[in-house]
Motif scaffolding. Sequence first.
Motif, PDB file in Angstrom:
ATOM      1  N   ARG A 176       0.811  -1.220  -0.008  1.00  0.00           N
ATOM      2  CA  ARG A 176       0.033  -0.069   0.112  1.00  0.00           C
ATOM      3  C   ARG A 176       0.864   1.039   0.003  1.00  0.00           C
ATOM      4  NH1 ARG A 176      -4.133   0.073   4.925  1.00  0.00           N
ATOM      5  NH2 ARG A 176      -2.226   0.270   6.018  1.00  0.00           N
ATOM      6  N   MET A 177       0.541   2.392  -0.731  1.00  0.00           N
ATOM      7  CA  MET A 177       1.318   3.481  -0.598  1.00  0.00           C
ATOM      8  C   MET A 177       0.528   4.627  -1.165  1.00  0.00           C
ATOM      9  SD  MET A 177       3.461   3.038  -4.320  1.00  0.00           S
ATOM     10  CE  MET A 177       4.042   4.410  -4.119  1.00  0.00           C
ATOM     11  N   ALA A 178       1.035   5.781  -0.848  1.00  0.00           N
ATOM     12  CA  ALA A 178       0.500   7.068  -1.112  1.00  0.00           C
ATOM     13  C   ALA A 178       0.714   7.375  -2.639  1.00  0.00           C
ATOM     14  CB  ALA A 178       1.067   8.173  -0.374  1.00  0.00           C
ATOM     15  N   PRO A 187      -3.588  13.658  -2.898  1.00  0.00           N
ATOM     16  CA  PRO A 187      -3.075  12.440  -2.596  1.00  0.00           C
ATOM     17  C   PRO A 187      -4.145  11.435  -2.551  1.00  0.00           C
ATOM     18  CG  PRO A 187      -3.244  13.486  -0.441  1.00  0.00           C
ATOM     19  CD  PRO A 187      -3.685  14.521  -1.536  1.00  0.00           C
ATOM     20  N   ILE A 189      -4.689   6.790  -2.285  1.00  0.00           N
ATOM     21  CA  ILE A 189      -4.018   5.582  -1.887  1.00  0.00           C
ATOM     22  C   ILE A 189      -4.264   4.305  -2.816  1.00  0.00           C
ATOM     23  CG2 ILE A 189      -4.304   3.591   0.235  1.00  0.00           C
ATOM     24  CD1 ILE A 189      -3.090   6.504   1.012  1.00  0.00           C
ATOM     25  N   GLN A 191      -3.397   0.243  -3.519  1.00  0.00           N
ATOM     26  CA  GLN A 191      -2.844  -0.964  -2.800  1.00  0.00           C
ATOM     27  C   GLN A 191      -3.151  -2.011  -3.817  1.00  0.00           C
ATOM     28  OE1 GLN A 191      -5.317  -1.867   0.532  1.00  0.00           O
ATOM     29  NE2 GLN A 191      -4.688  -4.099   0.978  1.00  0.00           N
ATOM     30  N   ASP A 207      -9.995   6.686  -2.274  1.00  0.00           N
ATOM     31  CA  ASP A 207      -9.876   8.173  -2.010  1.00  0.00           C
ATOM     32  C   ASP A 207      -9.507   8.924  -2.939  1.00  0.00           C
ATOM     33  OD1 ASP A 207     -10.034   6.882   0.590  1.00  0.00           O
ATOM     34  OD2 ASP A 207      -8.128   7.126   1.365  1.00  0.00           O
ATOM     35  N   PRO A 247     -20.265   5.451  -2.209  1.00  0.00           N
ATOM     36  CA  PRO A 247     -21.682   5.738  -2.017  1.00  0.00           C
ATOM     37  C   PRO A 247     -21.786   6.819  -0.958  1.00  0.00           C
ATOM     38  CG  PRO A 247     -21.491   3.222  -1.294  1.00  0.00           C
ATOM     39  CD  PRO A 247     -19.846   3.961  -1.935  1.00  0.00           C
ATOM     40  N   ASP A 248     -20.518   7.271  -0.337  1.00  0.00           N
ATOM     41  CA  ASP A 248     -20.551   8.404   0.343  1.00  0.00           C
ATOM     42  C   ASP A 248     -20.635   9.845  -0.560  1.00  0.00           C
ATOM     43  OD1 ASP A 248     -18.053   8.948  -0.724  1.00  0.00           O
ATOM     44  OD2 ASP A 248     -16.989   8.130   1.142  1.00  0.00           O
ATOM     45  N   ILE A 250     -18.278  11.402  -1.814  1.00  0.00           N
ATOM     46  CA  ILE A 250     -16.815  12.206  -1.974  1.00  0.00           C
ATOM     47  C   ILE A 250     -16.035  11.835  -2.480  1.00  0.00           C
ATOM     48  CG2 ILE A 250     -15.406  12.999  -0.037  1.00  0.00           C
ATOM     49  CD1 ILE A 250     -17.851  12.987   1.884  1.00  0.00           C
ATOM     50  N   PHE A 251     -15.763  10.218  -2.435  1.00  0.00           N
ATOM     51  CA  PHE A 251     -14.555   9.654  -3.126  1.00  0.00           C
ATOM     52  C   PHE A 251     -15.020   8.760  -4.094  1.00  0.00           C
ATOM     53  CE2 PHE A 251     -12.632  10.229   1.142  1.00  0.00           C
ATOM     54  CZ  PHE A 251     -11.507  11.320   0.635  1.00  0.00           C
TER      55      PHE A 251
ATOM     56  N   ALA B  60     -24.257   8.795   4.104  1.00  0.00           N
ATOM     57  CA  ALA B  60     -23.844   9.954   4.372  1.00  0.00           C
ATOM     58  C   ALA B  60     -25.069  10.951   4.677  1.00  0.00           C
ATOM     59  CB  ALA B  60     -23.069  10.554   3.249  1.00  0.00           C
ATOM     60  N   PHE B  79      -9.282  11.543   7.457  1.00  0.00           N
ATOM     61  CA  PHE B  79      -8.786  10.382   7.705  1.00  0.00           C
ATOM     62  C   PHE B  79      -8.276  10.076   9.359  1.00  0.00           C
ATOM     63  CE2 PHE B  79      -7.429  11.545   3.524  1.00  0.00           C
ATOM     64  CZ  PHE B  79      -8.290  10.540   2.679  1.00  0.00           C
ATOM     65  N   HIS B 178      -1.175  10.693   6.859  1.00  0.00           N
ATOM     66  CA  HIS B 178      -1.995   9.598   6.147  1.00  0.00           C
ATOM     67  C   HIS B 178      -1.055   8.783   5.150  1.00  0.00           C
ATOM     68  CE1 HIS B 178      -5.061   8.168   3.138  1.00  0.00           C
ATOM     69  NE2 HIS B 178      -5.330   7.441   4.304  1.00  0.00           N
ATOM     70  N   ALA B 179      -0.383   9.486   4.413  1.00  0.00           N
ATOM     71  CA  ALA B 179       0.505   9.009   3.308  1.00  0.00           C
ATOM     72  C   ALA B 179       1.575   8.046   4.047  1.00  0.00           C
ATOM     73  CB  ALA B 179       1.179   9.822   2.467  1.00  0.00           C
ATOM     74  N   ALA B 182       0.062   5.138   5.685  1.00  0.00           N
ATOM     75  CA  ALA B 182      -0.662   4.145   4.660  1.00  0.00           C
ATOM     76  C   ALA B 182       0.482   3.072   3.966  1.00  0.00           C
ATOM     77  CB  ALA B 182      -1.272   4.807   3.529  1.00  0.00           C
ATOM     78  N   GLU B 183       1.776   3.453   3.979  1.00  0.00           N
ATOM     79  CA  GLU B 183       2.766   2.815   3.562  1.00  0.00           C
ATOM     80  C   GLU B 183       3.359   2.019   4.742  1.00  0.00           C
ATOM     81  OE1 GLU B 183       5.697   4.939   1.143  1.00  0.00           O
ATOM     82  OE2 GLU B 183       4.391   5.939  -0.149  1.00  0.00           O
ATOM     83  N   VAL B 187      -0.764  -4.094   5.915  1.00  0.00           N
ATOM     84  CA  VAL B 187      -2.168  -4.089   5.497  1.00  0.00           C
ATOM     85  C   VAL B 187      -3.000  -5.056   6.653  1.00  0.00           C
ATOM     86  CG1 VAL B 187      -3.773  -4.877   3.623  1.00  0.00           C
ATOM     87  CG2 VAL B 187      -1.610  -3.694   3.175  1.00  0.00           C
ATOM     88  N   THR B 195     -11.477   6.371   6.250  1.00  0.00           N
ATOM     89  CA  THR B 195     -12.094   7.712   6.138  1.00  0.00           C
ATOM     90  C   THR B 195     -13.297   8.019   6.725  1.00  0.00           C
ATOM     91  OG1 THR B 195     -11.381   7.092   3.577  1.00  0.00           O
ATOM     92  CG2 THR B 195     -12.853   8.994   4.006  1.00  0.00           C
ATOM     93  N   SER B 277     -25.715  -0.485  -1.671  1.00  0.00           N
ATOM     94  CA  SER B 277     -25.047   0.622  -1.258  1.00  0.00           C
ATOM     95  C   SER B 277     -25.760   1.360  -0.317  1.00  0.00           C
ATOM     96  CB  SER B 277     -24.637   1.574  -2.703  1.00  0.00           C
ATOM     97  OG  SER B 277     -23.785   0.820  -3.474  1.00  0.00           O
ATOM     98  N   PRO B 278     -24.971   2.241   0.536  1.00  0.00           N
ATOM     99  CA  PRO B 278     -25.649   3.162   1.395  1.00  0.00           C
ATOM    100  C   PRO B 278     -26.428   4.487   0.406  1.00  0.00           C
ATOM    101  CG  PRO B 278     -23.205   3.237   1.946  1.00  0.00           C
ATOM    102  CD  PRO B 278     -23.654   2.251   0.768  1.00  0.00           C
TER     103      PRO B 278
END
Lengths: 280, 628
Positions: A176-178, A187, A189, A191, A207, A247-248, A250-251, B60, B79, B178-179, B182-183, B187, B195, B277-278
């Motif tokens: 996983r990485m940015a 940014p 993510i 994976q 994201d 579904p949000d 936003i992303f 949401a 995040f 966050h970055a 994440a790395e 995992v 999020t 889905s929500p």
Amino acid sequence: MALRKFTAVRNIAIFAGVLAACLLAPAVVRHYTGKAFEEFRAPLDAIPSQLNDLEKFWDLRMNYSKSELIEVGRDLARLNAGYAIKLTENEALKSRVESLEKILSLPGEEKFKMEVARVARRDINAWWQHLIIRKGAAHGIREGYAVIYGGGVVGRVVKANTYTSVVELVSSRGFRMAAHFLGEDRPVIYQGAGSLSFQDARGEVRDVPADLKASTLKPLQLVTSPLAGSFPDGILIGDVIDLTLEPDGIFRSGTVRLPRTLGGVREVAVLIPVSDLMEE
Amino acid sequence: MKSARYSTRHNSRIPIFYWIFAAAFLALIAALGYRQIFLYDFYTKRGERQSMRRVIEPGARGDIYDRNGKLLVTNEPFFTVGIYFNEILGEFRKEYSRLKKIKFDAMRAAGETPRFKDGEVSEMTHQARANVLNRYLGMINKILGSNYEMPEDNYNRHFRINPLLPFPLIRELTAREHAILAERIPVNSPLQLYTDTKRYYPYGDIAAHVLGTVRNSDGVDSEGMPGEDLRTFAGVGKVGRSGIERAFDYMLSGQSGLKIMVVDNEGFKYEDIMDVSPKKGKSMNSSLDIDLQQVIEDSIGNRKGAAAVLDVKTGEVLALASRPSYNPNTVYKSNAEYAAAEEAGAWLNRSTQGLYPPGSTFKIVTAMSGLMTGAIDDQTVITCNGYYKVDSRLFPCNNRYGHGNLNLEGALALSCNVFFYKTGLDCGHRAIAATAKEMGLDSSTGIEIGDSPYTVVPTPEYKRRRGRGGWVNGDTANISIGQGDLLQTPLQMACMTASFARGETRTKASIVHDPTRVTDMEYHGGEKLGLTREQYETILKGMVLSSTDGTSRRARIKGVTIAAKSGTAQVTVNGRPLTLAWMVAFAPADDPKVAMSVMIEGEEPGDVGGGKTAGPIVKAAMEQYFRK
């Protein structure tokens, strides 16, 4: 009879003793024994690769005439000469950049040194997505260092033995990485998502800001982000041809097509942070 | 030779082993058959439970807009790094055992019997959890080079209530943090990045009381959703805590989504077998005009006060201000900011919950009562000498030198107390109370976000109930000028003003913008005012005169005739006599479109006055309204 019985009992006792020693040995002893075994075993990964090189050498010797080999050698020498000129030019440019940085009091641009290594073994299947390269801690490689090749990102070093290292591939589920999209600085993510049978390796991106869209005609190029500090900016990870709104609202998220050449990579470059070199 | 003989000789003990092995194999086959045939359902369900996961995601929340489509509240992502407790249960137990061993060893060394006293088990359990969580937080701090501290002791509550949900260790990570995480976080670690969304209020502290805030819900509604027996992970939803967020929670709340997935032995998703889905909640169009709201709040500034602006015809609330306010984006994150809001009394929505004597703005009601009962008419003239004697007590006018001879118009324009003392005493307290109640001053305005049910229109019964003795003429004199026990909210007074502007008795306030709403008298729930056209005109002229040449003249604006009435009420707060500055107004006077009330609390005795303090706020609001 008595001797046989004694021998049998002794063997069982030795076995039980070794087993007990393994189980009861302090964690430190077990750790270093394991490491020593790894180091002892590591050449076994490199030897087939070196034998393979030797086999190729003999293949060339047997199947090509001397004049053909000389001709190819000349071509190669010409190319090398060209690259040597380019290298000199690069060095000149680099020193010019450095002097300008000094004049303008700018921080140095060079954050990584490259250590080129040959791939010794590939473990790429549904479960494992690893490469073993023929350089290790003895060459300054440590766990967590980024690994790249001509086609983009290869992965990250997850284990550094003395002369070999294990690289977790960018397609591995544990990777996983940015990242960010080319021409975008927000940014996201990335994976790895493994590789299914008879299909190319792939990853997932999430994201992603909702205003970004991708299609087959207008794919987005996912590249590395310098935010986390382990990769330089802008190295290709893969292409994204579809982004689905979460579904949000936003992303977005989508699948990343990794370069096909990733499966056949032979030479890689490990990025060693300059800061680590200075510490040493 | 000996050994060859030995090896070929029949050994009678060997068949015993045959039989033992045969019996063992038979037992295995029987057990296998039993499990395959009789325990099929049991293992199928167990297999499903082990290999399937159910994830419930709250939908949401919907956005909130003003009447012109400007975004007032939305969702903003952030995040968080959290930890799954169910993944570290073993570590909790191990740490507990370690602490227990240390304690018992110490007790033994001291010659005591090793055992726990009351409450020590729970204390040690909490300590073990804290230690493990601190270890993980330390790991994150090491990776980030940061110095985050454990969130307050809410992990025990989380452990009790939401053990399957991640416990947030660090919320609102920066992009860099966050970055890096994440790395660097594996995992499949118990630490996970996720999020979340938070409500974002682009206008900060403007209209904070009306818009309201949200809080995390204790659970997500999963009733009727399939897969109830599966291992379930549910996200944290949001519910309205106050204001529109609370009143319209049913509408703004999203619909939860559901995923049932098959996972592999590492817990990674293999495939989705159900994915609902929500859905985002519905958006809400509020009746607020955020530009007008901002102008009013800016005009009130750092003072304590409130204002309400209504559309005269529909009763839609165009602005509902209460100061001091708080910034809902930040107030719950900073202890200092929270304490400052608490100290300033910012939580109170003064426009709907603040109860204040309305002062001279109530003279409109007294005038109506006097006209309806015949105690006065448009020709009545009363002489003001600066005071009025009620029984043995002198009641002062706001002009201690007296206003001289005044009719109703002049009395309203100059806010003469003496005129209204006499009018009130002539028509009687019951008539005044009846008119006030007709105008809805003792009942709710009907606004969806709720208002105070404790407004008071005093009566002799009320006074007796409060143990304050019988009703005297002085009480009538006091309520005639909006003092005494009278208590009203600024919204209530704005509704009364809007009702008067339409010539009706009631205005139903609403915070919802609905252009299709039919807003006739039946909708508002009132009736026509019991005044003749002439009587109505007399009061109206008095109010217009007040804004042009009287006590409300600081509210006048160019090009629009305003009908206004100022008021300065006296209150005693913690033994200190303070004043309240009031003004009610509507405009244009000949075709009312907008009505409003403003109330500002004084901080020193006599530091504020209706005309000088509330007037400029009315002026600013009217200018903004008619600028459009």
